[in-house]
Enzyme design. Structure first.
Site, PDB file in Angstrom:
ATOM      1  N   GLY A 249       0.032  -2.419  -4.321  1.00 22.87           N
ATOM      2  CA  GLY A 249      -0.276  -1.720  -2.954  1.00 22.87           C
ATOM      3  C   GLY A 249      -2.214  -0.768  -3.904  1.00 22.87           C
ATOM      4  O   GLY A 249      -2.658   0.753  -3.390  1.00 22.87           O
ATOM      5  N   GLU A 291       2.999  -6.359  -8.447  1.00 19.76           N
ATOM      6  CA  GLU A 291       3.128  -6.796  -7.102  1.00 19.76           C
ATOM      7  C   GLU A 291       1.452  -6.699  -6.715  1.00 19.76           C
ATOM      8  O   GLU A 291       1.687  -6.510  -5.218  1.00 19.76           O
ATOM      9  CB  GLU A 291       3.683  -6.899  -6.418  1.00 19.76           C
ATOM     10  CG  GLU A 291       4.990  -7.120  -7.381  1.00 19.76           C
ATOM     11  CD  GLU A 291       6.638  -6.917  -6.383  1.00 19.76           C
ATOM     12  OE1 GLU A 291       6.469  -6.307  -6.174  1.00 19.76           O
ATOM     13  OE2 GLU A 291       7.426  -7.871  -6.566  1.00 19.76           O
ATOM     14  N   GLY A 293      -1.425  -7.083  -3.913  1.00 16.74           N
ATOM     15  CA  GLY A 293      -1.774  -8.847  -2.350  1.00 16.74           C
ATOM     16  C   GLY A 293      -2.613  -8.012  -2.190  1.00 16.74           C
ATOM     17  O   GLY A 293      -4.059  -8.898  -2.361  1.00 16.74           O
ATOM     18  N   ARG A 331      -5.052  -4.636  12.675  1.00 17.46           N
ATOM     19  CA  ARG A 331      -5.051  -3.496  11.867  1.00 17.46           C
ATOM     20  C   ARG A 331      -5.777  -2.448  12.741  1.00 17.46           C
ATOM     21  O   ARG A 331      -5.293  -0.989  11.983  1.00 17.46           O
ATOM     22  CB  ARG A 331      -5.820  -3.760  10.454  1.00 17.46           C
ATOM     23  CG  ARG A 331      -4.966  -4.944   9.564  1.00 17.46           C
ATOM     24  CD  ARG A 331      -5.378  -4.414   7.866  1.00 17.46           C
ATOM     25  NE  ARG A 331      -4.512  -3.715   7.137  1.00 17.46           N
ATOM     26  CZ  ARG A 331      -5.346  -2.486   6.652  1.00 17.46           C
ATOM     27  NH1 ARG A 331      -6.602  -2.645   7.270  1.00 17.46           N
ATOM     28  NH2 ARG A 331      -4.795  -1.597   6.091  1.00 17.46           N
ATOM     29  N   TYR A 335      -3.035   1.014  12.592  1.00 15.56           N
ATOM     30  CA  TYR A 335      -3.437   1.755  11.391  1.00 15.56           C
ATOM     31  C   TYR A 335      -4.573   2.448  12.342  1.00 15.56           C
ATOM     32  O   TYR A 335      -4.696   3.401  11.108  1.00 15.56           O
ATOM     33  CB  TYR A 335      -3.408   1.510  10.724  1.00 15.56           C
ATOM     34  CG  TYR A 335      -2.049   0.385  10.312  1.00 15.56           C
ATOM     35  CD1 TYR A 335      -1.227   0.594   9.889  1.00 15.56           C
ATOM     36  CD2 TYR A 335      -2.687  -0.951   9.482  1.00 15.56           C
ATOM     37  CE1 TYR A 335      -0.375  -0.451   9.251  1.00 15.56           C
ATOM     38  CE2 TYR A 335      -1.771  -2.164   9.364  1.00 15.56           C
ATOM     39  CZ  TYR A 335      -0.132  -2.271   9.151  1.00 15.56           C
ATOM     40  OH  TYR A 335       0.525  -2.809   9.216  1.00 15.56           O
ATOM     41  N   CYS A 362      -6.681  -8.172  26.101  1.00 15.18           N
ATOM     42  CA  CYS A 362      -5.804  -7.495  27.123  1.00 15.18           C
ATOM     43  C   CYS A 362      -5.512  -5.925  26.975  1.00 15.18           C
ATOM     44  O   CYS A 362      -4.120  -6.409  27.396  1.00 15.18           O
ATOM     45  CB  CYS A 362      -5.240  -8.444  28.601  1.00 15.18           C
ATOM     46  SG  CYS A 362      -5.545  -7.832  29.960  1.00 15.18           S
ATOM     47  N   GLU A 363      -6.047  -6.079  26.893  1.00 17.35           N
ATOM     48  CA  GLU A 363      -5.469  -4.129  26.076  1.00 17.35           C
ATOM     49  C   GLU A 363      -6.368  -3.408  25.724  1.00 17.35           C
ATOM     50  O   GLU A 363      -7.192  -4.130  24.659  1.00 17.35           O
ATOM     51  CB  GLU A 363      -4.876  -5.216  24.739  1.00 17.35           C
ATOM     52  CG  GLU A 363      -3.670  -3.894  23.507  1.00 17.35           C
ATOM     53  CD  GLU A 363      -2.550  -3.946  24.269  1.00 17.35           C
ATOM     54  OE1 GLU A 363      -1.987  -5.361  25.178  1.00 17.35           O
ATOM     55  OE2 GLU A 363      -2.063  -3.282  24.619  1.00 17.35           O
ATOM     56  N   TYR A 391      -3.619  -9.317   5.234  1.00 14.29           N
ATOM     57  CA  TYR A 391      -3.160  -8.671   6.448  1.00 14.29           C
ATOM     58  C   TYR A 391      -4.113  -8.537   7.331  1.00 14.29           C
ATOM     59  O   TYR A 391      -3.795  -8.131   8.441  1.00 14.29           O
ATOM     60  CB  TYR A 391      -2.542  -7.131   6.038  1.00 14.29           C
ATOM     61  CG  TYR A 391      -2.225  -6.926   5.067  1.00 14.29           C
ATOM     62  CD1 TYR A 391      -0.844  -7.224   5.088  1.00 14.29           C
ATOM     63  CD2 TYR A 391      -2.526  -6.374   4.120  1.00 14.29           C
ATOM     64  CE1 TYR A 391       0.413  -7.120   3.949  1.00 14.29           C
ATOM     65  CE2 TYR A 391      -1.868  -5.626   2.342  1.00 14.29           C
ATOM     66  CZ  TYR A 391      -1.054  -6.487   2.731  1.00 14.29           C
ATOM     67  OH  TYR A 391       0.291  -6.383   1.055  1.00 14.29           O
TER      68      TYR A 391
HETATM   69  N1  LLP Z   1       5.413  -5.629  -3.330  1.00 13.37           N
HETATM   70  C1  LLP Z   1       5.984  -5.290  -2.328  1.00 13.37           C
HETATM   71  C2  LLP Z   1       7.978  -5.091  -2.561  1.00 13.37           C
HETATM   72  C3  LLP Z   1       5.492  -4.458  -1.331  1.00 13.37           C
HETATM   73  O1  LLP Z   1       6.195  -4.329   0.181  1.00 13.37           O
HETATM   74  C4  LLP Z   1       4.569  -5.007  -1.092  1.00 13.37           C
HETATM   75  C5  LLP Z   1       3.390  -4.691   0.274  1.00 13.37           C
HETATM   76  C6  LLP Z   1       3.674  -5.713  -1.501  1.00 13.37           C
HETATM   77  C7  LLP Z   1       3.903  -5.548  -3.625  1.00 13.37           C
HETATM   78  C8  LLP Z   1       1.478  -5.628  -1.532  1.00 13.37           C
HETATM   79  O2  LLP Z   1       1.306  -4.237  -1.778  1.00 13.37           O
HETATM   80  P1  LLP Z   1      -0.701  -4.482  -1.695  1.00 13.37           P
HETATM   81  O3  LLP Z   1      -0.477  -4.698  -3.258  1.00 13.37           O
HETATM   82  O4  LLP Z   1      -0.807  -5.430  -0.988  1.00 13.37           O
HETATM   83  O5  LLP Z   1      -0.839  -3.173  -1.003  1.00 13.37           O
HETATM   84  N2  LLP Z   1       0.277  -4.192   6.470  1.00 13.37           N
HETATM   85  C9  LLP Z   1      -0.213  -2.978   5.335  1.00 13.37           C
HETATM   86  C10 LLP Z   1       0.023  -3.230   4.471  1.00 13.37           C
HETATM   87  C11 LLP Z   1       1.562  -3.571   4.337  1.00 13.37           C
HETATM   88  C12 LLP Z   1       2.232  -3.462   2.761  1.00 13.37           C
HETATM   89  C13 LLP Z   1       3.118  -4.703   2.868  1.00 13.37           C
HETATM   90  N3  LLP Z   1       4.145  -4.288   1.460  1.00 13.37           N
HETATM   91  C14 LLP Z   1      -2.155  -3.126   5.851  1.00 13.37           C
HETATM   92  O6  LLP Z   1      -2.968  -4.397   6.992  1.00 13.37           O
HETATM   93  O7  LLP Z   1      -2.166  -2.049   5.752  1.00 13.37           O
END
Ligand code: LLP
Length: 432
Positions: A249, A291, A293, A331, A335, A362-363, A391
């Site tokens: 996160g 975790e 991402g 995105r 959002y 088309c949006e 993402y």
């Molecule tokens: N761990 C779990 C259980 C998660 O659900 C997520 C993200 C992560 C780790 C990784 O989070 P990060 O470090 O990437 O923030 N589609 C959205 C983001 C959705 C995140 C879902 N879960 C966007 O484009 O902002």
């Protein structure tokens, strides 16, 4: 000068990523094009890994959250850099297996895992299933029995933390579809239930409070609350927890207004909190799992587009259209996410006009940047949207039967295709 450290400008006034001229990349591979800077992805992986070694004596594991950008390519890099993986579907498990990933370093998430997915997870040797609810717990116990194994599990806990981010990506509060809450006793009940089942073994607890969070305090609070829960499990059920998984996160810089903390600082702070709490509560020092991402891949990616028509609507707005849009980057439409864009073939030019960069779907909401202050954009320019490495590809679609762009990875001065551009033939492959 730009939002990501790996971007610059060369003598032709072209935007460069690593040592690569983005205008040349666009010419060679076509647009729209995702470009990933492999050197920066690896650097980010190492930053996390080294911090875990330095601040927590290596007694932890950083998992790359695959949902940010899942592919054979990203799984292989995570593995080469010594990271584990967070997977969230049968498809992500399958991709990891095909990439030769050591599956014992994988955590399987999701709020509605199907029986088939759980069976695949067990047969693939997934290290931990992060159980979301009681229904899943019972189903997993049964499937584990059928497979003749005892599956290691963690529980997804809602620690009751309100992280300041977009409500769609907030997950730590009680009103969330993910996990079981602490405050109403649900988390305790499910742990008690698990302790009586023969084919699951609860070794860890997990929480993930949300995504694109800049403030370090909610993460610290979550770690404290989880350590209290670990103590409660020990005191009341005699369960000793081995692993504390604190999710991901960590926020990244999409625009100049974003001010992320250096990622190793999270591990530094959290290590202290967990060590102190373990001592205070007399519980075993847990192995920490994180975790991230977005923060690993987002800054490493850009998307290149070719500019098409301009539409100047007097006293209203100027639209500039590009050859991609919500299909490759949904995105904004989901959002209202903000991005930074650069005219790649005139990278240092001063901004002079406010334009809205629109996609070709088309949006009406198919927008990449709303009211961006840019240099004058001309038809045929190459436009780079920055920090699109997370993402974007993973959330892309074929809406309007638009084929997905190729993904090119650059390292040093070289570039290679890691995901091919889709063709029209690909689009009808499954049509009967
Ligand atoms: N761990 C779990 C259980 C998660 O659900 C997520 C993200 C992560 C780790 C990784 O989070 P990060 O470090 O990437 O923030 N589609 C959205 C983001 C959705 C995140 C879902 N879960 C966007 O484009 O902002």
């Amino acid at each position: 000068m730009f939002v990501s450290e790996n971007l610059g400008v060369n003598e032709k006034n072209h935007l460069i990523i690593g040592k690569n001229d983005t205008v040349e990349l666009a010419k060679k591979f076509g647009t729209p094009l995702y470009v990933m800077d492999e050197d920066l992805i690896r650097k980010n992986c190492r930053l996390y890994k080294n911090a875990m070694d330095k601040y927590y004596d290596g007694k932890g594991l950083v998992l790359y959250a695959n949902k940010a950008f899942c592919s054979l390519y990203t799984c292989r890099i995570a593995n080469e850099e010594g990271l584990g993986l967070d997977v969230v579907s049968g498809g992500e498990i399958y991709t990891a297996v095909k990439a030769g990933f050591p599956m014992e370093k994988v955590c399987f998430h999701g709020n509605n895992k199907t029986a088939d997915e759980l069976d695949l997870a067990i047969k693939s040797g997934v290290g931990h299933v992060v159980v979301d609810n009681i229904y899943e717990l019972e189903m997993l116990d049964k499937i584990a029995a059928e497979n003749g194994v005892v599956q290691k599990i963690m529980f997804r806990i809602k620690p009751g933390i309100d992280a300041h981010t977009h409500s769609f990506v907030q997950t730590g509060q009680i009103d969330s579809k993910f996990g079981v809450a602490l405050e109403n006793g649900e988390a305790f009940e499910i742990a008690e239930k698990a302790s009586k089942l023969a084919n699951v073994r609860m070794t860890g607890v997990h929480c993930h409070i949300g995504s694109q969070i800049f403030d370090i305090e909610p993460f610290c609070k979550a770690a404290e609350v989880m350590m209290e829960f670990i103590k409660e499990l020990k005191d009341k059920l005699g369960i000793e927890i081995d692993e504390l998984n604190l999710g991901g996160g960590y926020g990244i810089r999409y625009t100049e207004n974003d001010d992320p903390i250096e990622y190793d600082k999270y591990i530094e702070r959290i290590s202290v909190i967990v060590k102190d709490a373990a001592k205070k509560y007399g519980v075993k020092l847990p192995f920490i799992i994180m975790e991230p991402g977005r923060s690993i891949v987002a800054p490493a990616g850009i998307t290149l587009y070719t500019v098409g028509g301009r539409k100047e609507i007097k006293d209203v707005r100027t639209y500039v259209s590009v050859d991609g849009g919500m299909g490759d980057n949904p995105r904004y439409i989901m959002y209202e996410s903000e991005y930074t864009a650069v005219i790649a073939n005139r990278a240092n030019e001063k901004p002079t006009e406010t334009v809205t960069i629109a996609g070709k779907c088309c949006e009406s909401g198919d927008i990449l940047l709303k009211d961006a202050y840019m240099p004058k954009i001309e038809v045929g320019d190459t436009l780079a949207v920055l920090a699109t490495g997370a993402y974007n590809y993973s959330m892309s679609s074929n809406y309007n039967r638009i084929a997905r762009p190729a993904v090119v990875a650059v390292s040093g001065g070289s570039a290679k295709i890691v995901i091919k551009r889709e063709t029209y033939e690909d689009l009808i492959r499954n049509d009967m």
